[in-house]
Design a protein around this motif. Structure first.
Motif, short mmCIF file in Angstrom:
data_model
loop_
_atom_site.label_atom_id
_atom_site.label_comp_id
_atom_site.label_asym_id
_atom_site.label_seq_id
_atom_site.Cartn_x
_atom_site.Cartn_y
_atom_site.Cartn_z
N ALA A 62 1.07 -0.66 0.43
CA ALA A 62 0.17 0.51 -0.19
C ALA A 62 0.87 1.26 0.39
O ALA A 62 1.89 1.46 1.15
CB ALA A 62 -0.84 -0.15 0.99
N GLY A 63 0.61 2.01 -0.02
CA GLY A 63 1.35 3.64 -0.72
C GLY A 63 -0.05 5.02 -0.91
O GLY A 63 -0.67 3.83 -1.96
N ALA A 64 1.06 6.07 -0.81
CA ALA A 64 -0.20 7.37 -0.78
C ALA A 64 0.38 8.17 -2.00
O ALA A 64 1.60 7.76 -2.47
CB ALA A 64 -0.53 7.64 0.04
N VAL A 65 -0.54 8.41 -3.06
CA VAL A 65 -0.09 9.23 -4.14
C VAL A 65 -0.52 10.88 -4.19
O VAL A 65 -1.82 11.01 -3.35
CB VAL A 65 -0.72 8.41 -5.10
CG1 VAL A 65 -0.12 9.39 -7.26
CG2 VAL A 65 -0.17 6.81 -5.18
N ASP A 90 -3.36 12.49 -1.73
CA ASP A 90 -4.70 12.57 -2.90
C ASP A 90 -5.56 11.09 -3.04
O ASP A 90 -6.39 10.86 -3.21
CB ASP A 90 -4.50 13.05 -4.38
CG ASP A 90 -3.69 14.58 -4.20
OD1 ASP A 90 -4.65 15.34 -3.16
OD2 ASP A 90 -3.56 15.17 -5.13
N ALA A 91 -4.67 10.36 -2.88
CA ALA A 91 -5.24 8.65 -2.91
C ALA A 91 -4.48 7.34 -1.98
O ALA A 91 -3.11 8.24 -2.15
CB ALA A 91 -5.15 8.27 -4.36
N CYS A 92 -5.21 6.48 -1.85
CA CYS A 92 -4.36 5.61 -1.37
C CYS A 92 -4.16 4.11 -1.90
O CYS A 92 -5.67 3.78 -2.66
CB CYS A 92 -4.88 5.78 -0.35
SG CYS A 92 -3.77 4.20 0.78
N TRP A 93 -3.20 3.81 -2.75
CA TRP A 93 -3.22 2.48 -3.14
C TRP A 93 -3.05 1.36 -2.69
O TRP A 93 -2.09 1.31 -2.01
CB TRP A 93 -2.56 2.75 -5.03
CG TRP A 93 -3.20 3.81 -5.73
CD1 TRP A 93 -4.12 4.79 -5.64
CD2 TRP A 93 -2.79 3.49 -7.07
NE1 TRP A 93 -3.32 5.63 -6.89
CE2 TRP A 93 -2.78 4.67 -7.61
CE3 TRP A 93 -1.41 3.31 -7.65
CZ2 TRP A 93 -2.20 5.79 -9.61
CZ3 TRP A 93 -1.77 2.91 -9.23
CH2 TRP A 93 -2.02 4.26 -9.30
#
Length: 359
Positions: free
Chosen positions: A90-93, A189-192
């Motif tokens: 998991a990681g954020a963008v 802005d987002a978490c993948w």
């Protein structure tokens, strides 16, 4: 009075019947291996089909879930999801503005700031600290991992190059420069997150990374990175619902029928043996030994065929798939033994003369 045959005599009679062809062992091996092998191979190929579909789904990033909430994602909580069972990475963008490479100055490049955990989601294995480039952009810039790229922001080391095919997934990173930043460096802005195997409860954990902003123009959304292969894929359910799961039951019926026919074809001979004074139990043991010999041979043949079917086009061949097919073969062959011995025990000496007339 029935003669009591010693075990050695029973084994000797069975051996002679096998060598002389009385048992039709070669034909029965071929028939058993074919009938049971077809059932087993059908089930194995159904399982392999599900495994192939699962591999294609993961390769297309269908298993990557994206929680989109501009300016409301806590990067540290997003990264922490990787410690949950069922979350692969998991990681954020967040958007990072434009950057220009000095060997491609006329083309402004989009940059994205990402937390380190996103490398696991994208398959970006960083050899060193530095920016990450999708393969297509790296080719355009003539860069590879470890190179130093001159940009309008200064020299940048290319830490990793990753594959990001245009197969329906979010195109944003496909031609962007990714800059790793600490997970605690502000909002994202987002978490993948890659959730595998698919699990709704685990996927819903992504909602916990949102620091909701009541003034946000759009509510947060959650969905797969790539929906071209469907929004949901549950391999466990597909395996449980496959039509061929009934193959062992079919093998049971086939095996019983084959055992019955194999002995029924010799009913005159067996009735004559009883008429000669051989005990019924000795006759049953003799049939069991004879049947066991050709059943084991059929198991070897069917096992080799099932092994080939289990490995053919399997993304990662393993024993479990082969064993799925061999359970069908085993059930069928045990049923053959039961059918053969049961038919032998049911043979009656009193039918000898009627069967002799009907031969």
């Amino acid at each position: 009075m029935r003669a009591r045959m010693r075990p050695a005599a029973v084994l000797g009679e069975a051996r002679r019947n096998l060598l002389s062809g009385t048992t039709r062992a070669a034909v029965l091996v071929a028939v058993a291996a074919t009938l049971l092998g077809v059932l087993a191979v059908a089930d194995v190929r159904a399982v392999v089909g599900v495994v192939q579909s699962a591999a294609e789904y993961r390769a297309a990033a269908g298993s990557v879930q994206v929680l989109d909430a501009p300016g409301q994602v806590d990067g540290a909580r997003c990264e922490a999801l990787a410690r949950v069972d069922g979350v692969v990475a998991a990681g954020a963008v967040r958007a990072g503005g434009e950057v220009r490479s000095l060997n491609l100055p006329s083309t402004p490049l989009t940059s994205l700031e990402v937390t380190p955990g996103l490398g696991g989601v994208l398959g970006a294995q960083a050899a060193s600290a530095g920016i990450w480039l999708p393969h297509e952009l790296a080719v355009a810039l003539g860069a590879s991992a470890g190179d130093v790229l001159a940009t309008d922001r200064g020299a940048a080391v290319v830490g990793a190059v990753f594959a990001y095919p245009a197969d329906g997934r979010d195109p944003a990173p496909s031609y962007a420069v990714l800059e790793p930043v600490p997970a605690g460096a502000g909002a994202f802005d987002a978490c993948w997150a890659e959730v595998w195997p698919a699990d709704e409860r685990t996927t819903n954990l992504l909602w916990t990374v949102v620091d909701a902003d009541p003034d946000a123009e759009q509510p947060p959304t959650l969905g797969p990175l790539n929906t071209t292969l469907g929004r949901d894929f549950d391999p466990a359910a597909l395996l449980q619902e496959r039509v061929t799961r009934f193959a062992p039951w079919a093998a049971l019926v086939v095996g019983l029928a084959l055992g019955l026919v194999a002995v029924r074809l010799r009913r005159l001979e067996l009735a004559a043996t009883l008429h000669a004074g051989v005990g019924r139990s000795a006759l049953a043991w003799q049939v069991l030994v004879e049947t066991l010999c050709w059943v084991l041979a059929a198991a070897v043949v069917a096992g080799a065929v099932v092994a080939g079917a289990a490995a053919w086009h399997h993304p990662a061949p393993d024993v479990a798939v082969w064993w799925t097919g061999m359970r069908t073969v085993a059930v069928g062959l045990v049923a053959v033994l039961g059918g053969a011995v049961g038919t032998a025990l049911a043979t009656r000496e009193s039918h000898l003369f009627r069967w002799f007339k009907e031969r």
